[in-house]
Design a protein around this motif. Sequence first.
Motif, short mmCIF file in Angstrom:
data_model
loop_
_atom_site.label_atom_id
_atom_site.label_comp_id
_atom_site.label_asym_id
_atom_site.label_seq_id
_atom_site.Cartn_x
_atom_site.Cartn_y
_atom_site.Cartn_z
N VAL A 51 8.39 16.28 -1.81
CA VAL A 51 8.60 15.30 -2.86
C VAL A 51 7.96 13.99 -2.41
N ARG A 52 7.50 13.22 -3.37
CA ARG A 52 6.78 11.99 -3.03
C ARG A 52 7.63 11.03 -2.20
N GLU A 53 8.91 10.91 -2.55
CA GLU A 53 9.77 9.91 -1.90
C GLU A 53 9.91 10.16 -0.40
N GLU A 54 9.79 11.40 0.05
CA GLU A 54 10.00 11.66 1.47
C GLU A 54 8.95 10.99 2.35
N PHE A 55 7.77 10.72 1.78
CA PHE A 55 6.72 10.15 2.61
C PHE A 55 6.96 8.69 2.95
N SER A 102 1.28 18.83 -1.65
CA SER A 102 1.73 19.73 -2.72
C SER A 102 0.56 20.55 -3.25
N GLY A 103 -0.64 19.96 -3.22
CA GLY A 103 -1.83 20.69 -3.66
C GLY A 103 -2.18 21.87 -2.78
N MET A 104 -1.63 21.89 -1.57
CA MET A 104 -1.81 23.02 -0.66
C MET A 104 -0.74 24.08 -0.86
N GLY A 105 0.15 23.85 -1.84
CA GLY A 105 1.22 24.81 -2.09
C GLY A 105 2.42 24.62 -1.20
N ILE A 106 2.49 23.48 -0.47
CA ILE A 106 3.61 23.21 0.42
C ILE A 106 4.64 22.38 -0.34
N PRO A 107 5.88 22.83 -0.43
CA PRO A 107 6.91 22.07 -1.17
C PRO A 107 7.16 20.70 -0.53
N SER A 136 0.79 -1.23 0.00
CA SER A 136 0.00 0.00 0.00
C SER A 136 0.82 1.28 0.00
N MET A 137 2.14 1.18 0.17
CA MET A 137 2.92 2.40 0.34
C MET A 137 2.96 3.27 -0.91
N LYS A 138 2.92 2.66 -2.09
CA LYS A 138 2.93 3.48 -3.30
C LYS A 138 1.69 4.36 -3.38
N ASN A 139 0.55 3.85 -2.90
CA ASN A 139 -0.67 4.65 -2.86
C ASN A 139 -0.64 5.69 -1.75
N HIS A 140 -0.12 5.29 -0.58
CA HIS A 140 -0.01 6.25 0.52
C HIS A 140 0.88 7.43 0.13
N THR A 141 2.04 7.13 -0.43
CA THR A 141 2.97 8.22 -0.75
C THR A 141 2.41 9.14 -1.82
N LEU A 142 1.72 8.58 -2.80
CA LEU A 142 1.12 9.42 -3.84
C LEU A 142 0.01 10.28 -3.26
N ALA A 143 -0.82 9.70 -2.39
CA ALA A 143 -1.92 10.46 -1.79
C ALA A 143 -1.38 11.58 -0.91
N TRP A 144 -0.35 11.30 -0.12
CA TRP A 144 0.27 12.35 0.70
C TRP A 144 0.85 13.45 -0.17
N TYR A 145 1.60 13.05 -1.19
CA TYR A 145 2.25 14.03 -2.05
C TYR A 145 1.23 14.94 -2.74
N GLU A 146 0.20 14.35 -3.31
CA GLU A 146 -0.80 15.15 -4.01
C GLU A 146 -1.56 16.07 -3.05
N THR A 147 -1.83 15.60 -1.85
CA THR A 147 -2.55 16.42 -0.88
C THR A 147 -1.70 17.59 -0.40
N ARG A 204 8.20 22.10 9.58
CA ARG A 204 9.20 22.44 8.58
C ARG A 204 8.80 23.67 7.77
N THR A 205 7.53 23.80 7.50
CA THR A 205 7.05 24.87 6.61
C THR A 205 6.69 26.14 7.38
N TYR A 206 6.00 25.98 8.51
CA TYR A 206 5.45 27.14 9.23
C TYR A 206 6.03 27.32 10.63
N GLY A 207 6.85 26.36 11.08
CA GLY A 207 7.43 26.47 12.41
C GLY A 207 6.45 26.20 13.53
N ARG A 208 5.40 25.45 13.25
CA ARG A 208 4.40 25.13 14.29
C ARG A 208 3.70 23.83 13.94
#
Length: 241
Positions: free
Chosen positions: A56-60, A49-54, A36-47, A78-82
């Motif tokens: 990469v898929r592999e990090e998940f 990155s879709g919010m404008g947060i930099p 299931s990890m290929k689906n998890h990582t893609l879902a995390w990445y799309e969600t 990492r992004t907002y400090g909170r």
Amino acid sequence: MYDIESAYMRFLGRCHIEHAALKAVLFDMDGVLFDSMKNHTLAWYETISGMGIPCVREEFYQYEGATGKGTIDHIYQRTYGRDATDHEVEYIYGEKSRRFNELGEAEPMPGAKEMLTEVVRRGLIPVLVTGSGQRSLLDRLNRVYPGVFAPERMVTAFDVQRGKPDPEPYLKGLEKAGVKPFEAMVVENAPLGVRAGVVARIFTVAVNTGPIPDEQLRRAGANLLFPDMQSLAEHFCNLKF
């Protein structure tokens, strides 16, 4: 190289324990029981990155084993400090879950059924210990692996305050199985999960079913490393102890 019995005996020696018997096997879910990890990582990445947060898929793959809140808080720190607010966590995890379910059902991991069958045949206690709150996968457990995991022997994201690499999930797994750390074996595929099993003082076997380098699993403390679930199942079935 893949001698489970010798590795377990060495583990007992380091724990200064002369005699012990394996009584329970604690299984992670994603990347161990389901591919299931290929689906998890893609879902995390799309969600994310879709919010404008930099990102990469592999990090998940690196965050596997953490709760959804833990992953989101890591990204927010990492992004907002909170940390994310409860409302943000609920929204983001809901979007990630929706996308995950759109990707279709993850296939059972090759070798997992054989491994579970042997665990049950030997009279060992199978326990699920997952950081996932993905109800679609949890609901599939009894359909794909019927009668293996009793509800009272499942630890999910809904049962813990701190996800992997904190040892809390595996300590709860030991409690649900009614066994001591040296009477159990963990089967994991991610560095965070391996670390959680090791900190819980359990004999921890890693199966590298994803793109993570072997060395990361070794550095996390794995007592033994297999290339996949099939090879683990084959060697486990041949155990004499």
